[in-house]
Write a protein that holds these residues in place. Structure first.
Motif, PDB file in Angstrom:
ATOM      1  N   ILE A 106       1.807   9.290  -5.834  1.00 43.81           N
ATOM      2  CA  ILE A 106       2.186  10.697  -5.612  1.00 43.81           C
ATOM      3  C   ILE A 106       3.239  11.110  -6.645  1.00 43.81           C
ATOM      4  CG2 ILE A 106       3.308  12.283  -3.988  1.00 43.81           C
ATOM      5  CD1 ILE A 106       2.028  10.518  -1.724  1.00 43.81           C
ATOM      6  N   TRP A 130       2.397   1.695  -3.377  1.00 39.57           N
ATOM      7  CA  TRP A 130       1.420   2.218  -4.334  1.00 39.57           C
ATOM      8  C   TRP A 130       1.226   3.721  -4.137  1.00 39.57           C
ATOM      9  CZ3 TRP A 130      -3.157   4.773  -4.911  1.00 39.57           C
ATOM     10  CH2 TRP A 130      -3.759   4.656  -6.167  1.00 39.57           C
ATOM     11  N   LEU A 131       1.088   4.108  -2.852  1.00 42.15           N
ATOM     12  CA  LEU A 131       0.846   5.530  -2.573  1.00 42.15           C
ATOM     13  C   LEU A 131       2.014   6.391  -3.041  1.00 42.15           C
ATOM     14  CD1 LEU A 131      -0.896   5.581   0.920  1.00 42.15           C
ATOM     15  CD2 LEU A 131      -1.796   6.381  -1.275  1.00 42.15           C
ATOM     16  N   ILE A 139       0.842  -1.205   0.000  1.00 38.18           N
ATOM     17  CA  ILE A 139       0.000   0.000   0.000  1.00 38.18           C
ATOM     18  C   ILE A 139       0.872   1.248   0.000  1.00 38.18           C
ATOM     19  CG2 ILE A 139      -1.678   1.328   1.351  1.00 38.18           C
ATOM     20  CD1 ILE A 139      -2.823  -1.431   2.247  1.00 38.18           C
TER      21      ILE A 139
END
Lengths: 289, 295
Positions: free
Chosen positions: A34, A29-30, A26
Protein backbone atom coordinates in the motif's frame (compact mmCIF):
# COMPACT_ATOMS: atom_id res chain seq x y z
CA UNK A 1 36.52 -9.51 -17.87
CA UNK A 2 36.98 -9.79 -14.14
CA UNK A 3 34.10 -8.42 -12.16
CA UNK A 4 35.69 -6.15 -9.63
CA UNK A 5 32.48 -4.94 -8.00
CA UNK A 6 30.92 -7.89 -6.24
CA UNK A 7 29.94 -5.97 -3.10
CA UNK A 8 27.07 -3.96 -4.57
CA UNK A 9 25.49 -7.07 -6.05
CA UNK A 10 25.84 -9.02 -2.83
CA UNK A 11 24.19 -6.14 -1.01
CA UNK A 12 21.08 -6.40 -3.15
CA UNK A 13 20.40 -10.03 -2.33
CA UNK A 14 17.89 -10.47 0.50
CA UNK A 15 19.83 -12.49 3.01
CA UNK A 16 17.96 -12.57 6.28
CA UNK A 17 14.53 -12.80 4.65
CA UNK A 18 12.70 -15.91 5.88
CA UNK A 19 10.78 -18.05 3.43
CA UNK A 20 7.91 -18.62 5.83
CA UNK A 21 4.58 -16.94 5.09
CA UNK A 22 3.00 -16.39 8.46
CA UNK A 23 0.37 -13.77 9.29
CA UNK A 24 2.97 -11.15 10.30
CA UNK A 25 4.77 -11.44 6.99
CA UNK A 26 1.52 -11.09 5.05
CA UNK A 27 0.54 -7.93 6.96
CA UNK A 28 4.05 -6.54 6.46
CA UNK A 29 3.83 -7.21 2.73
CA UNK A 30 0.39 -5.62 2.44
CA UNK A 31 1.43 -2.47 4.30
CA UNK A 32 4.57 -2.08 2.20
CA UNK A 33 2.53 -2.70 -0.95
CA UNK A 34 0.00 0.00 0.00
CA UNK A 35 2.87 2.37 0.85
CA UNK A 36 4.48 1.65 -2.50
CA UNK A 37 1.24 2.32 -4.36
CA UNK A 38 0.91 5.65 -2.55
CA UNK A 39 4.49 6.46 -3.58
CA UNK A 40 3.77 6.05 -7.29
CA UNK A 41 0.35 7.77 -7.15
CA UNK A 42 1.66 11.25 -8.11
CA UNK A 43 3.35 9.75 -11.18
CA UNK A 44 0.26 7.70 -12.01
CA UNK A 45 -2.03 10.75 -11.74
CA UNK A 46 0.33 12.82 -13.87
CA UNK A 47 0.22 10.25 -16.68
CA UNK A 48 -3.50 9.57 -16.28
CA UNK A 49 -4.38 13.28 -16.40
CA UNK A 50 -2.24 13.80 -19.48
CA UNK A 51 -4.46 11.20 -21.21
CA UNK A 52 -7.79 12.77 -20.17
CA UNK A 53 -10.18 15.04 -22.06
CA UNK A 54 -10.63 18.47 -20.43
CA UNK A 55 -14.12 17.65 -19.06
CA UNK A 56 -12.73 14.68 -17.12
CA UNK A 57 -9.59 16.26 -15.68
CA UNK A 58 -11.02 17.12 -12.27
CA UNK A 59 -12.54 13.69 -11.63
CA UNK A 60 -10.52 11.69 -9.13
CA UNK A 61 -10.69 8.46 -11.16
CA UNK A 62 -7.27 7.17 -12.10
CA UNK A 63 -8.22 5.37 -15.32
CA UNK A 64 -9.50 7.84 -17.96
CA UNK A 65 -12.96 6.97 -19.31
CA UNK A 66 -11.94 7.76 -22.87
CA UNK A 67 -8.13 7.96 -23.08
CA UNK A 68 -6.83 10.41 -25.65
CA UNK A 69 -3.43 11.51 -26.89
CA UNK A 70 -4.93 14.87 -27.87
CA UNK A 71 -2.95 16.68 -25.14
CA UNK A 72 0.34 15.27 -26.44
CA UNK A 73 -0.48 16.24 -30.01
CA UNK A 74 -1.39 19.74 -28.86
CA UNK A 75 1.73 20.22 -26.74
CA UNK A 76 4.11 18.81 -29.36
CA UNK A 77 2.50 20.69 -32.26
CA UNK A 78 3.13 23.87 -30.36
CA UNK A 79 6.81 23.15 -31.13
CA UNK A 80 8.41 24.53 -28.01
CA UNK A 81 8.45 21.26 -26.07
CA UNK A 82 10.06 19.61 -29.05
CA UNK A 83 12.97 22.07 -28.93
CA UNK A 84 13.31 21.94 -25.16
CA UNK A 85 13.43 18.17 -25.37
CA UNK A 86 16.14 18.29 -28.05
CA UNK A 87 18.14 20.87 -26.06
CA UNK A 88 17.97 18.75 -22.93
CA UNK A 89 19.05 15.61 -24.80
CA UNK A 90 22.03 17.38 -26.42
CA UNK A 91 23.16 19.05 -23.20
CA UNK A 92 22.78 15.99 -20.99
CA UNK A 93 24.53 13.74 -23.55
CA UNK A 94 27.56 15.97 -24.13
CA UNK A 95 27.96 16.65 -20.40
CA UNK A 96 27.76 12.93 -19.64
CA UNK A 97 30.43 12.06 -22.23
CA UNK A 98 32.73 14.81 -20.89
CA UNK A 99 32.30 13.60 -17.33
CA UNK A 100 32.98 9.99 -18.29
CA UNK A 101 36.21 10.97 -20.07
CA UNK A 102 37.63 13.60 -17.73
CA UNK A 103 36.47 12.26 -14.35
CA UNK A 104 37.88 8.84 -15.15
CA UNK A 105 41.11 10.25 -16.59
CA UNK A 106 41.69 12.40 -13.49
CA UNK A 107 40.60 9.61 -11.14
CA UNK A 108 42.95 7.20 -12.91
CA UNK A 109 45.89 9.61 -12.79
CA UNK A 110 45.39 10.35 -9.09
CA UNK A 111 45.07 6.65 -8.36
CA UNK A 112 47.81 5.05 -10.45
CA UNK A 113 50.54 7.70 -10.87
CA UNK A 114 53.09 8.90 -8.32
CA UNK A 115 54.16 12.48 -9.07
CA UNK A 116 54.91 15.69 -7.21
CA UNK A 117 51.71 17.64 -6.52
CA UNK A 118 49.47 14.56 -6.46
CA UNK A 119 48.15 15.09 -2.92
CA UNK A 120 47.56 18.80 -3.48
CA UNK A 121 45.59 18.19 -6.68
CA UNK A 122 43.55 15.48 -4.98
CA UNK A 123 42.69 17.60 -1.94
CA UNK A 124 41.96 20.62 -4.13
CA UNK A 125 39.48 18.69 -6.28
CA UNK A 126 37.91 17.01 -3.25
CA UNK A 127 37.48 20.35 -1.49
CA UNK A 128 35.29 21.64 -4.34
CA UNK A 129 32.64 19.20 -3.09
CA UNK A 130 32.10 21.63 -0.22
CA UNK A 131 31.38 24.59 -2.49
CA UNK A 132 27.65 24.82 -3.24
CA UNK A 133 26.63 25.54 -6.85
CA UNK A 134 24.47 28.40 -5.58
CA UNK A 135 27.59 30.26 -4.49
CA UNK A 136 29.09 30.00 -7.98
CA UNK A 137 26.10 31.00 -10.12
CA UNK A 138 26.72 34.75 -9.73
CA UNK A 139 30.40 34.58 -10.82
CA UNK A 140 29.48 32.09 -13.57
CA UNK A 141 26.83 34.51 -14.81
CA UNK A 142 29.30 37.40 -14.86
CA UNK A 143 31.84 35.18 -16.62
CA UNK A 144 29.26 34.10 -19.21
CA UNK A 145 28.26 37.71 -19.73
CA UNK A 146 31.79 38.91 -20.43
CA UNK A 147 32.65 35.98 -22.74
CA UNK A 148 29.29 35.99 -24.54
CA UNK A 149 28.29 32.54 -23.29
CA UNK A 150 24.82 33.60 -22.12
CA UNK A 151 21.93 31.84 -23.85
CA UNK A 152 24.06 29.14 -25.52
CA UNK A 153 24.59 25.39 -25.13
CA UNK A 154 28.14 26.02 -23.96
CA UNK A 155 26.87 28.45 -21.35
CA UNK A 156 24.46 25.87 -19.95
CA UNK A 157 27.04 23.07 -20.03
CA UNK A 158 30.38 24.53 -18.99
CA UNK A 159 29.95 24.40 -15.18
CA UNK A 160 29.22 20.67 -15.20
CA UNK A 161 31.79 19.28 -17.64
CA UNK A 162 33.82 17.75 -14.80
CA UNK A 163 32.70 16.94 -11.28
CA UNK A 164 34.61 16.20 -8.09
CA UNK A 165 32.02 13.55 -7.21
CA UNK A 166 32.68 11.66 -10.44
CA UNK A 167 36.45 12.00 -10.09
CA UNK A 168 36.35 10.64 -6.56
CA UNK A 169 34.02 7.80 -7.54
CA UNK A 170 36.27 6.76 -10.43
CA UNK A 171 39.41 6.99 -8.30
CA UNK A 172 37.85 4.60 -5.79
CA UNK A 173 37.10 2.11 -8.54
CA UNK A 174 40.51 2.32 -10.19
CA UNK A 175 41.97 1.24 -6.82
CA UNK A 176 40.69 -2.25 -7.58
CA UNK A 177 42.47 -2.43 -10.96
CA UNK A 178 45.65 -4.47 -10.26
CA UNK A 179 48.92 -2.60 -10.83
CA UNK A 180 50.30 -5.75 -12.48
CA UNK A 181 47.91 -5.30 -15.41
CA UNK A 182 49.24 -1.80 -15.96
CA UNK A 183 52.88 -2.91 -15.61
CA UNK A 184 52.30 -5.72 -18.09
CA UNK A 185 50.81 -3.28 -20.59
CA UNK A 186 53.82 -0.98 -20.15
CA UNK A 187 56.19 -3.86 -20.91
CA UNK A 188 54.11 -4.60 -24.01
CA UNK A 189 55.00 -1.09 -25.16
CA UNK A 190 51.64 0.65 -24.77
CA UNK A 191 51.84 4.32 -23.88
CA UNK A 192 50.04 5.67 -20.81
CA UNK A 193 47.05 6.96 -22.77
CA UNK A 194 46.56 3.56 -24.40
CA UNK A 195 46.91 1.79 -21.04
CA UNK A 196 44.19 3.99 -19.52
CA UNK A 197 41.83 3.54 -22.45
CA UNK A 198 42.35 -0.11 -23.39
CA UNK A 199 43.39 -1.73 -20.10
CA UNK A 200 41.97 0.24 -17.18
CA UNK A 201 38.71 1.63 -18.60
CA UNK A 202 37.15 -1.74 -19.58
CA UNK A 203 37.71 -2.96 -16.01
CA UNK A 204 35.60 -0.20 -14.47
CA UNK A 205 32.63 -0.38 -16.86
CA UNK A 206 30.06 -0.79 -14.06
CA UNK A 207 31.34 2.37 -12.38
CA UNK A 208 31.28 4.26 -15.68
CA UNK A 209 27.68 3.20 -16.20
CA UNK A 210 26.71 4.33 -12.71
CA UNK A 211 28.42 7.69 -13.26
CA UNK A 212 26.73 8.09 -16.65
CA UNK A 213 23.30 7.57 -15.09
CA UNK A 214 23.95 10.08 -12.32
CA UNK A 215 25.35 12.77 -14.60
CA UNK A 216 22.63 12.33 -17.22
CA UNK A 217 19.80 12.41 -14.68
CA UNK A 218 21.38 15.39 -12.92
CA UNK A 219 21.63 17.39 -16.13
CA UNK A 220 18.23 16.31 -17.43
CA UNK A 221 16.56 17.67 -14.29
CA UNK A 222 18.92 20.63 -13.61
CA UNK A 223 16.96 23.82 -13.08
CA UNK A 224 18.69 26.75 -11.33
CA UNK A 225 21.67 27.34 -13.65
CA UNK A 226 19.78 26.75 -16.95
CA UNK A 227 17.09 29.13 -15.64
CA UNK A 228 19.72 31.82 -15.02
CA UNK A 229 21.83 31.41 -18.15
CA UNK A 230 19.09 31.12 -20.80
CA UNK A 231 16.99 34.05 -22.04
CA UNK A 232 15.38 32.98 -25.30
CA UNK A 233 12.63 30.38 -25.38
CA UNK A 234 14.52 28.31 -28.01
CA UNK A 235 17.43 27.76 -25.63
CA UNK A 236 15.41 26.54 -22.64
CA UNK A 237 15.91 23.04 -21.33
CA UNK A 238 12.85 20.93 -20.46
CA UNK A 239 12.63 21.96 -16.77
CA UNK A 240 13.05 25.67 -17.53
CA UNK A 241 10.56 25.46 -20.38
CA UNK A 242 8.02 23.53 -18.30
CA UNK A 243 8.33 26.03 -15.46
CA UNK A 244 7.56 28.95 -17.78
CA UNK A 245 4.83 27.00 -19.59
CA UNK A 246 3.02 26.20 -16.34
CA UNK A 247 3.18 29.83 -15.33
CA UNK A 248 1.47 31.15 -18.46
CA UNK A 249 -1.98 32.56 -17.84
CA UNK A 250 -4.91 30.23 -18.49
CA UNK A 251 -2.83 27.18 -19.36
CA UNK A 252 -4.92 24.09 -18.62
CA UNK A 253 -3.75 21.63 -15.97
CA UNK A 254 -3.98 18.66 -18.33
CA UNK A 255 -1.49 20.39 -20.62
CA UNK A 256 0.89 21.07 -17.72
CA UNK A 257 0.59 17.40 -16.73
CA UNK A 258 1.38 16.45 -20.33
CA UNK A 259 4.50 18.62 -20.26
CA UNK A 260 5.51 17.14 -16.91
CA UNK A 261 4.95 13.63 -18.31
CA UNK A 262 7.07 14.42 -21.38
CA UNK A 263 9.93 15.47 -19.11
CA UNK A 264 9.57 12.49 -16.76
CA UNK A 265 8.67 9.52 -18.96
CA UNK A 266 12.13 9.18 -20.63
CA UNK A 267 13.93 8.76 -17.29
CA UNK A 268 11.21 6.41 -16.02
CA UNK A 269 11.49 4.23 -19.12
CA UNK A 270 15.29 4.13 -18.80
CA UNK A 271 14.85 3.14 -15.17
CA UNK A 272 12.35 0.38 -15.89
CA UNK A 273 14.66 -1.11 -18.53
CA UNK A 274 17.89 -0.94 -16.52
CA UNK A 275 16.29 -1.18 -13.06
CA UNK A 276 18.62 -3.67 -11.38
CA UNK A 277 21.59 -2.01 -12.92
CA UNK A 278 20.62 1.51 -11.83
CA UNK A 279 19.86 0.46 -8.25
CA UNK A 280 23.25 -1.26 -8.14
CA UNK A 281 24.82 1.96 -9.41
CA UNK A 282 23.08 3.97 -6.67
CA UNK A 283 24.39 1.59 -4.03
CA UNK A 284 27.92 1.70 -5.47
CA UNK A 285 27.94 5.48 -5.65
CA UNK A 286 26.41 5.78 -2.19
CA UNK A 287 28.94 3.45 -0.61
CA UNK A 288 32.05 4.55 -2.44
CA UNK A 289 31.31 8.16 -3.37
CA UNK B 1 64.32 14.58 -25.33
CA UNK B 2 61.40 12.54 -23.96
CA UNK B 3 63.41 9.35 -24.66
CA UNK B 4 66.21 10.39 -22.36
CA UNK B 5 63.89 10.60 -19.33
CA UNK B 6 63.77 7.86 -16.70
CA UNK B 7 60.59 5.83 -16.29
CA UNK B 8 59.69 7.88 -13.24
CA UNK B 9 60.21 11.19 -15.04
CA UNK B 10 58.10 9.97 -17.96
CA UNK B 11 55.32 9.15 -15.51
CA UNK B 12 55.44 12.68 -14.12
CA UNK B 13 55.17 14.12 -17.64
CA UNK B 14 52.19 11.88 -18.44
CA UNK B 15 50.46 12.63 -15.17
CA UNK B 16 50.65 16.37 -15.67
CA UNK B 17 49.68 16.05 -19.32
CA UNK B 18 46.51 14.22 -18.20
CA UNK B 19 45.83 16.75 -15.47
CA UNK B 20 46.56 19.98 -17.37
CA UNK B 21 43.06 20.60 -18.71
CA UNK B 22 41.23 19.44 -15.55
CA UNK B 23 43.45 21.57 -13.31
CA UNK B 24 42.71 24.56 -15.53
CA UNK B 25 38.98 23.73 -15.35
CA UNK B 26 38.87 23.46 -11.57
CA UNK B 27 40.88 26.67 -11.20
CA UNK B 28 38.79 28.76 -13.60
CA UNK B 29 35.31 27.23 -13.05
CA UNK B 30 35.47 26.37 -9.33
CA UNK B 31 38.19 28.17 -7.36
CA UNK B 32 38.26 31.52 -9.13
CA UNK B 33 34.43 31.92 -8.91
CA UNK B 34 34.51 30.98 -5.21
CA UNK B 35 37.02 33.74 -4.51
CA UNK B 36 35.09 36.07 -6.80
CA UNK B 37 31.82 35.44 -4.91
CA UNK B 38 33.50 36.30 -1.63
CA UNK B 39 35.05 39.42 -3.17
CA UNK B 40 31.73 40.61 -4.66
CA UNK B 41 30.08 40.17 -1.25
CA UNK B 42 32.21 43.10 -0.05
CA UNK B 43 31.22 45.30 -3.00
CA UNK B 44 28.21 47.23 -4.26
CA UNK B 45 27.30 46.38 -7.80
CA UNK B 46 24.07 46.40 -9.79
CA UNK B 47 25.62 44.94 -12.99
CA UNK B 48 25.37 48.25 -14.89
CA UNK B 49 27.25 50.77 -12.80
CA UNK B 50 30.77 50.49 -11.47
CA UNK B 51 31.82 48.16 -8.69
CA UNK B 52 32.49 50.06 -5.51
CA UNK B 53 34.00 48.81 -2.29
CA UNK B 54 31.36 48.40 0.40
CA UNK B 55 33.23 46.71 3.21
CA UNK B 56 30.85 44.90 5.52
CA UNK B 57 27.85 46.92 4.33
CA UNK B 58 26.14 43.94 2.63
CA UNK B 59 26.52 41.79 5.71
CA UNK B 60 25.17 44.57 7.95
CA UNK B 61 22.21 44.97 5.60
CA UNK B 62 21.61 41.23 5.85
CA UNK B 63 21.74 41.33 9.65
CA UNK B 64 19.11 44.11 9.72
CA UNK B 65 16.89 42.64 7.00
CA UNK B 66 13.71 41.08 8.51
CA UNK B 67 13.14 39.15 5.27
CA UNK B 68 16.55 37.52 5.65
CA UNK B 69 15.74 36.30 9.17
CA UNK B 70 12.40 34.95 7.95
CA UNK B 71 14.22 33.16 5.12
CA UNK B 72 16.91 31.92 7.49
CA UNK B 73 14.22 30.44 9.73
CA UNK B 74 12.40 28.85 6.77
CA UNK B 75 15.61 27.24 5.53
CA UNK B 76 16.16 25.60 8.92
CA UNK B 77 12.50 24.56 9.17
CA UNK B 78 12.94 22.72 5.85
CA UNK B 79 16.01 21.03 7.33
CA UNK B 80 14.56 20.25 10.77
CA UNK B 81 11.30 18.86 9.37
CA UNK B 82 12.62 17.23 6.23
CA UNK B 83 15.67 15.39 7.53
CA UNK B 84 14.11 13.51 10.50
CA UNK B 85 10.89 12.70 8.64
CA UNK B 86 12.68 11.27 5.63
CA UNK B 87 15.21 9.49 7.84
CA UNK B 88 12.55 7.71 9.92
CA UNK B 89 10.29 6.90 6.97
CA UNK B 90 13.09 5.51 4.85
CA UNK B 91 14.48 3.45 7.73
CA UNK B 92 11.08 1.94 8.56
CA UNK B 93 10.47 1.07 4.91
CA UNK B 94 13.97 -0.37 4.41
CA UNK B 95 13.85 -2.33 7.68
CA UNK B 96 10.61 -4.10 6.72
CA UNK B 97 11.38 -4.42 3.02
CA UNK B 98 14.60 -6.17 3.97
CA UNK B 99 12.62 -8.90 5.69
CA UNK B 100 10.47 -9.69 2.64
CA UNK B 101 11.23 -11.91 -0.32
CA UNK B 102 7.90 -12.08 -2.12
CA UNK B 103 7.98 -9.53 -5.00
CA UNK B 104 10.87 -7.81 -3.28
CA UNK B 105 12.18 -6.20 -6.48
CA UNK B 106 8.73 -4.92 -7.43
CA UNK B 107 8.13 -3.24 -4.05
CA UNK B 108 11.61 -1.72 -4.17
CA UNK B 109 10.85 -0.34 -7.62
CA UNK B 110 7.65 1.35 -6.38
CA UNK B 111 9.59 3.20 -3.69
CA UNK B 112 12.50 4.11 -5.93
CA UNK B 113 10.52 5.38 -8.94
CA UNK B 114 9.97 8.95 -7.60
CA UNK B 115 13.76 9.40 -7.37
CA UNK B 116 13.95 9.19 -11.17
CA UNK B 117 11.53 12.08 -11.71
CA UNK B 118 12.40 15.72 -12.31
CA UNK B 119 11.78 18.08 -9.39
CA UNK B 120 10.24 20.73 -11.64
CA UNK B 121 7.77 18.31 -13.23
CA UNK B 122 6.69 16.83 -9.92
CA UNK B 123 6.41 20.24 -8.26
CA UNK B 124 3.77 21.09 -10.87
CA UNK B 125 1.97 17.78 -10.30
CA UNK B 126 1.84 18.38 -6.53
CA UNK B 127 0.84 21.98 -7.08
CA UNK B 128 -2.18 20.71 -8.99
CA UNK B 129 -2.97 18.24 -6.15
CA UNK B 130 -3.02 21.15 -3.69
CA UNK B 131 -5.52 23.35 -5.61
CA UNK B 132 -8.94 24.16 -4.19
CA UNK B 133 -12.14 22.31 -5.08
CA UNK B 134 -13.03 21.52 -7.85
CA UNK B 135 -9.50 21.43 -9.30
CA UNK B 136 -7.11 19.90 -6.80
CA UNK B 137 -6.99 16.16 -6.21
CA UNK B 138 -6.49 16.29 -2.44
CA UNK B 139 -9.36 18.66 -1.80
CA UNK B 140 -11.58 16.69 -4.21
CA UNK B 141 -10.86 13.54 -2.22
CA UNK B 142 -11.55 15.37 1.07
CA UNK B 143 -14.78 16.72 -0.39
CA UNK B 144 -15.75 13.15 -1.30
CA UNK B 145 -15.62 12.33 2.42
CA UNK B 146 -17.48 15.51 3.30
CA UNK B 147 -14.43 17.12 4.93
CA UNK B 148 -14.06 20.89 4.45
CA UNK B 149 -11.26 21.80 2.07
CA UNK B 150 -7.81 22.75 3.28
CA UNK B 151 -5.91 25.77 1.95
CA UNK B 152 -2.49 24.25 1.23
CA UNK B 153 -0.39 26.68 -0.75
CA UNK B 154 -2.33 29.85 0.13
CA UNK B 155 -1.95 29.47 3.88
CA UNK B 156 1.13 30.87 5.62
CA UNK B 157 1.22 27.92 8.01
CA UNK B 158 0.44 25.06 5.61
CA UNK B 159 2.42 26.22 2.60
CA UNK B 160 5.89 25.28 3.86
CA UNK B 161 5.04 21.66 4.78
CA UNK B 162 3.05 21.40 1.53
CA UNK B 163 6.12 22.44 -0.47
CA UNK B 164 8.37 20.15 1.57
CA UNK B 165 6.23 17.04 1.02
CA UNK B 166 7.22 16.42 -2.63
CA UNK B 167 10.88 17.01 -1.76
CA UNK B 168 10.73 14.33 0.95
CA UNK B 169 8.73 12.07 -1.36
CA UNK B 170 11.26 12.32 -4.20
CA UNK B 171 14.29 11.59 -2.04
CA UNK B 172 12.81 8.70 -0.07
CA UNK B 173 13.62 5.94 -2.56
CA UNK B 174 17.31 6.80 -2.63
CA UNK B 175 17.52 6.66 1.16
CA UNK B 176 15.62 3.36 1.27
CA UNK B 177 18.12 1.78 -1.14
CA UNK B 178 21.10 3.08 0.86
CA UNK B 179 19.55 1.85 4.13
CA UNK B 180 18.92 -1.61 2.66
CA UNK B 181 22.53 -1.84 1.51
CA UNK B 182 23.58 -0.83 5.03
CA UNK B 183 21.29 -3.43 6.61
CA UNK B 184 22.70 -6.17 4.41
CA UNK B 185 26.25 -5.25 5.23
CA UNK B 186 25.60 -6.28 8.86
CA UNK B 187 26.99 -9.82 9.30
CA UNK B 188 24.26 -12.45 9.88
CA UNK B 189 26.32 -13.94 12.70
CA UNK B 190 25.26 -11.05 14.97
CA UNK B 191 21.60 -11.89 14.42
CA UNK B 192 22.20 -15.60 14.87
CA UNK B 193 23.97 -14.98 18.17
CA UNK B 194 21.04 -12.82 19.31
CA UNK B 195 18.59 -15.55 18.31
CA UNK B 196 20.50 -18.15 20.36
CA UNK B 197 20.44 -15.80 23.34
CA UNK B 198 16.70 -15.37 22.86
CA UNK B 199 16.83 -11.58 22.59
CA UNK B 200 13.63 -9.78 21.47
CA UNK B 201 13.37 -7.92 18.16
CA UNK B 202 13.38 -4.50 19.83
CA UNK B 203 16.65 -5.20 21.64
CA UNK B 204 18.14 -6.53 18.41
CA UNK B 205 17.07 -3.32 16.66
CA UNK B 206 18.44 -0.92 19.27
CA UNK B 207 21.51 -2.89 20.37
CA UNK B 208 22.71 -4.43 17.11
CA UNK B 209 21.07 -2.98 14.00
CA UNK B 210 21.06 0.76 14.75
CA UNK B 211 24.61 0.97 16.22
CA UNK B 212 26.03 -0.97 13.27
CA UNK B 213 24.12 1.26 10.84
CA UNK B 214 25.82 4.39 12.18
CA UNK B 215 27.96 5.05 9.05
CA UNK B 216 24.86 4.68 6.83
CA UNK B 217 22.85 7.02 9.08
CA UNK B 218 25.67 9.60 9.05
CA UNK B 219 25.77 9.49 5.26
CA UNK B 220 21.99 9.84 4.87
CA UNK B 221 21.66 12.62 7.46
CA UNK B 222 24.46 14.71 5.94
CA UNK B 223 23.30 14.06 2.37
CA UNK B 224 19.64 14.90 3.01
CA UNK B 225 20.45 17.91 5.22
CA UNK B 226 22.49 19.47 2.44
CA UNK B 227 19.60 18.79 0.07
CA UNK B 228 16.99 20.45 2.29
CA UNK B 229 19.19 23.48 3.03
CA UNK B 230 19.54 24.01 -0.73
CA UNK B 231 15.84 23.50 -1.56
CA UNK B 232 14.82 25.65 -4.54
CA UNK B 233 13.22 23.84 -7.50
CA UNK B 234 10.11 22.76 -5.57
CA UNK B 235 9.53 26.13 -3.89
CA UNK B 236 10.10 28.15 -7.05
CA UNK B 237 7.75 26.05 -9.17
CA UNK B 238 4.97 25.67 -6.62
CA UNK B 239 4.83 29.42 -5.96
CA UNK B 240 5.70 30.98 -9.36
CA UNK B 241 2.81 33.42 -9.05
CA UNK B 242 4.48 34.84 -5.91
CA UNK B 243 7.90 33.17 -5.47
CA UNK B 244 8.48 32.15 -1.86
CA UNK B 245 5.00 33.29 -0.85
CA UNK B 246 2.52 33.71 0.65
CA UNK B 247 4.26 36.50 2.61
CA UNK B 248 7.66 34.79 2.28
CA UNK B 249 6.26 31.82 4.23
CA UNK B 250 8.00 29.30 1.98
CA UNK B 251 11.03 31.31 0.83
CA UNK B 252 14.34 29.46 1.36
CA UNK B 253 17.79 31.05 1.17
CA UNK B 254 18.52 29.91 -2.39
CA UNK B 255 15.32 31.55 -3.65
CA UNK B 256 16.28 34.79 -1.88
CA UNK B 257 19.71 34.61 -3.56
CA UNK B 258 18.10 34.08 -6.96
CA UNK B 259 15.68 36.96 -6.41
CA UNK B 260 18.30 39.41 -5.17
CA UNK B 261 20.75 38.59 -7.96
CA UNK B 262 18.58 38.07 -11.02
CA UNK B 263 15.46 40.14 -10.29
CA UNK B 264 16.96 42.86 -8.09
CA UNK B 265 20.43 42.81 -9.75
CA UNK B 266 21.97 43.59 -6.37
CA UNK B 267 25.00 41.38 -6.98
CA UNK B 268 26.94 42.37 -3.85
CA UNK B 269 24.00 41.68 -1.55
CA UNK B 270 23.25 38.36 -3.28
CA UNK B 271 26.91 37.32 -3.04
CA UNK B 272 26.85 38.01 0.70
CA UNK B 273 23.83 35.69 0.94
CA UNK B 274 25.70 32.95 -0.93
CA UNK B 275 28.60 33.28 1.51
CA UNK B 276 26.11 32.80 4.36
CA UNK B 277 24.68 29.71 2.63
CA UNK B 278 28.18 28.30 2.18
CA UNK B 279 28.95 28.89 5.87
CA UNK B 280 25.68 27.24 6.97
CA UNK B 281 26.33 24.17 4.81
CA UNK B 282 29.87 23.89 6.11
CA UNK B 283 28.92 24.28 9.77
CA UNK B 284 25.91 21.93 9.59
CA UNK B 285 27.95 19.20 7.85
CA UNK B 286 30.82 19.51 10.33
CA UNK B 287 28.52 19.45 13.38
CA UNK B 288 26.69 16.39 12.11
CA UNK B 289 29.87 14.53 11.27
CA UNK B 290 31.25 15.34 14.71
CA UNK B 291 28.05 14.41 16.58
CA UNK B 292 27.38 11.20 14.73
CA UNK B 293 30.95 9.93 14.44
CA UNK B 294 31.98 10.42 18.06
CA UNK B 295 30.80 8.41 21.12
Amino acid sequence: MTDITPTADALLMPKSAPRTRNMGQIIRWLLLFIGGIIMVMPIAYMISTSLKWPHEVYNVNLIPDEPTIENYTYVLEDGRFYWWFVNSIIIATITTICNLLFDSLVGYTLCKFRFPGRTIVFIAILSTLMIPTEMLVIPWYLMSQSFGWLDSYWGIMFPGLMTAFGTFLMKQFFESVPDDFIEAARIDGLNELQIWWTVAMPLVKPALAALAIFVFLGNWTAFLWPLIVTNSVDMYTIPVGLSGFGDEADVAWELIMTGAAISTIPTLVVFLIFQRFIIRGVVMAGLKG
Amino acid sequence: MYRNLTIRQKQIVWAWAFLALPVLFYTVIRFYPTGNAILISFQNWNLLGSRTWAGLENYQKLWNDPVFWKVFKNTFVYLLLGTPISLVLSFVIAYHLDKLRFMHGFLRMLYFLPFMTSAVAMAWVWRWFYQDVPIGLFNNILAGFGIPQIAFLQSTTNALPAVLAPAVWAGLGFQVIIFMAGLRAIPTSYYEAAKIDGVGWFTVLTQITLPLLRPTIVFIVVFSSIGFLRIFDHVFNMTTNNPGGPLNATKPLVLMIYDTAFNGFDMGYAAAQTVVLFTILLVVSLIQLRLLRSN
